[in-house]
Write a protein that holds these residues in place. Structure first.
Motif, short mmCIF file in Angstrom:
data_model
loop_
_atom_site.label_atom_id
_atom_site.label_comp_id
_atom_site.label_asym_id
_atom_site.label_seq_id
_atom_site.Cartn_x
_atom_site.Cartn_y
_atom_site.Cartn_z
N THR A 54 1.01 -1.21 0.01
CA THR A 54 0.01 0.06 0.01
C THR A 54 0.93 1.34 0.02
N CYS A 55 1.73 1.40 -1.20
CA CYS A 55 2.55 2.43 -1.10
C CYS A 55 2.10 3.98 -1.02
N LEU A 56 2.80 4.64 -0.17
CA LEU A 56 2.02 6.16 -0.09
C LEU A 56 2.02 6.72 -1.09
N TYR A 57 2.94 6.79 -2.18
CA TYR A 57 3.03 7.53 -3.44
C TYR A 57 2.42 6.77 -4.61
N CYS A 58 1.58 5.61 -4.46
CA CYS A 58 1.20 4.79 -5.47
C CYS A 58 0.10 5.71 -6.29
N HIS A 59 0.46 5.63 -7.77
CA HIS A 59 -0.36 6.53 -8.64
C HIS A 59 -1.27 5.68 -9.21
N ASN A 60 -1.57 4.45 -8.92
CA ASN A 60 -2.67 3.64 -9.20
C ASN A 60 -3.32 2.76 -8.08
N PRO A 61 -3.86 3.51 -7.06
CA PRO A 61 -4.29 2.69 -5.93
C PRO A 61 -5.60 1.98 -6.30
N ASP A 62 -6.31 2.26 -7.50
CA ASP A 62 -7.25 1.69 -8.07
C ASP A 62 -7.00 0.04 -8.27
N THR A 63 -5.71 -0.37 -8.44
CA THR A 63 -5.20 -1.63 -8.80
C THR A 63 -4.99 -2.49 -7.51
N TRP A 64 -5.20 -2.06 -6.35
CA TRP A 64 -4.82 -2.70 -5.17
C TRP A 64 -5.61 -3.95 -4.97
N LYS A 65 -6.95 -4.13 -5.23
CA LYS A 65 -7.86 -4.99 -5.02
C LYS A 65 -8.16 -5.82 -6.34
N MET A 66 -8.09 -7.04 -6.04
CA MET A 66 -8.30 -7.77 -7.34
C MET A 66 -9.69 -7.75 -7.69
N ARG A 67 -10.81 -7.64 -6.75
CA ARG A 67 -12.13 -7.70 -7.07
C ARG A 67 -12.55 -6.31 -7.87
N ASN A 68 -11.67 -5.51 -8.08
CA ASN A 68 -11.93 -4.14 -8.59
C ASN A 68 -11.30 -4.35 -10.17
N GLY A 69 -10.82 -5.63 -10.67
CA GLY A 69 -10.44 -5.77 -12.10
C GLY A 69 -11.29 -6.56 -12.47
N LYS A 70 -11.18 -6.82 -13.94
CA LYS A 70 -12.11 -7.53 -15.02
C LYS A 70 -11.42 -8.66 -15.12
N ARG A 71 -12.34 -9.86 -15.04
CA ARG A 71 -11.95 -11.29 -15.11
C ARG A 71 -11.85 -11.38 -16.48
N THR A 72 -10.54 -11.70 -16.98
CA THR A 72 -10.04 -11.84 -18.34
C THR A 72 -9.26 -12.81 -18.77
N SER A 73 -9.40 -13.33 -19.91
CA SER A 73 -8.58 -14.86 -20.39
C SER A 73 -7.23 -14.17 -20.88
N ALA A 74 -6.38 -14.99 -20.89
CA ALA A 74 -5.03 -15.05 -21.72
C ALA A 74 -5.09 -14.63 -23.09
N ASP A 75 -6.04 -15.45 -23.54
CA ASP A 75 -6.36 -15.36 -24.90
C ASP A 75 -6.73 -13.96 -25.26
N ASP A 76 -7.57 -13.31 -24.48
CA ASP A 76 -8.10 -11.93 -24.72
C ASP A 76 -6.77 -10.83 -24.76
N ILE A 77 -5.80 -11.11 -23.81
CA ILE A 77 -4.72 -10.24 -23.85
C ILE A 77 -3.83 -10.47 -24.97
N ILE A 78 -3.37 -11.75 -25.34
CA ILE A 78 -2.60 -11.99 -26.47
C ILE A 78 -3.01 -11.53 -27.41
N ALA A 79 -4.41 -11.64 -27.88
CA ALA A 79 -5.23 -11.09 -29.04
C ALA A 79 -4.87 -9.57 -29.25
N GLU A 80 -5.15 -8.86 -28.05
CA GLU A 80 -4.64 -7.31 -28.12
C GLU A 80 -3.45 -7.22 -28.49
#
Length: 265
Positions: A54-80
């Protein structure tokens, strides 16, 4: 500097198609194309959600919790990523798995690294604090060309104050990378009144210089570009009154690293 060609996965991901070999999936915050401190050249950077620090200077605190992300497959990322491989290759770039902390999702991160390297032929980088280095298997690290290792402080009390976690796991992981001969870029955020003590900088520099596998140190000036995210999340940004380091402070820090035979940028 970030090139704004990416998009938030939360608005873009689609379910993975069924396959004989089911790819892993994970919690993803976003992806982007960037140049700068994410590794050499133009990078396809995947930001995974979840971080134990929980870094005091973190510029992406919205990445701290996994539940705030989108469940995504490796296929989706590789395709992009595949859409940009020619552009990335022409720049001498590659793919970086970042976060959050990617080693919080080691299976997913490992598949992305493996496929970026062997399926797309890209140079690969892992951006990590090293706190969860024990989760990085030897197989995962074999698919990593470069580790971007954040060493946020040498003074143990300062490290704990900055991150909420102990320093030792990061040092243990750094030694393991050195034993493997894995190329490392150390990243050190220079925060006036927090990490800028000369003895603290000297400690990080002496350690990094002793490893033998650190090819570069990024001295990153503290900034407050993420403060708006803290406010939007209802979180108190305690470094609100902390200034960015001036050019003389930055030059001093770089000089300390260079005195230990390290390239500092």
């Amino acid at each position: 500097m970030t090139v704004l060609l990416g998009q938030n996965i939360a608005a873009a991901a689609t379910p993975a198609a069924a396959a004989t070999h089911r790819p892993s999936d994970g919690s993803v915050h976003s992806w982007d194309l960037s140049t700068g401190v994410d590794g050499p050249g133009t990078r396809f950077v995947t930001f995974l959600s979840g971080c134990p620090l929980t870094c005091l200077y973190c510029h992406n605190p919205d990445t701290w919790k996994m539940r705030n992300g989108k469940r995504t497959s490796a296929d989706d990322i590789i395709a992009e990523a595949r859409k940009y491989t020619k552009f990335i290759a022409a720049s001498g770039g590659g793919a970086t798995i970042s976060g959050g902390e990617p080693l919080l999702q080691p299976v997913f991160a490992g598949e992305l690294l493996h496929r970026m390297k062997h399926e797309l032929g890209l140079h690969t980088a892992l951006d990590t604090s090293g706190f969860l280095g024990v989760r990085a298997t030897d197989a995962l690290l074999r698919d990593v060309d470069l580790v971007l290792l954040d060493i946020k402080s040498w003074d143990r009390e300062t490290y704990k104050k900055v991150t909420g976690r102990p320093l030792q796991p990061t040092l243990d992981f750094a030694h393991r990378l050195a034993d493997l001969g894995k190329e490392v870029h150390v990243r050190f955020v220079l925060v006036p009144g927090l990490t800028d003590d000369p003895a603290n900088i000297e400690g990080v520099a002496a350690f990094a210089g002793s490893l033998g596998n650190v090819s570069r140190v990024d001295v990153l000036p503290f900034h407050k570009l993420g403060e708006g995210k803290w406010q939007a999340l209802g979180m108190n940004f305690t470094l609100h009154d902390t200034p960015s380091p001036d050019p003389e402070q930055i030059a001093f820090a770089k000089g300390v690293f260079e005195a230990h035979g390290l390239k500092a940028v």
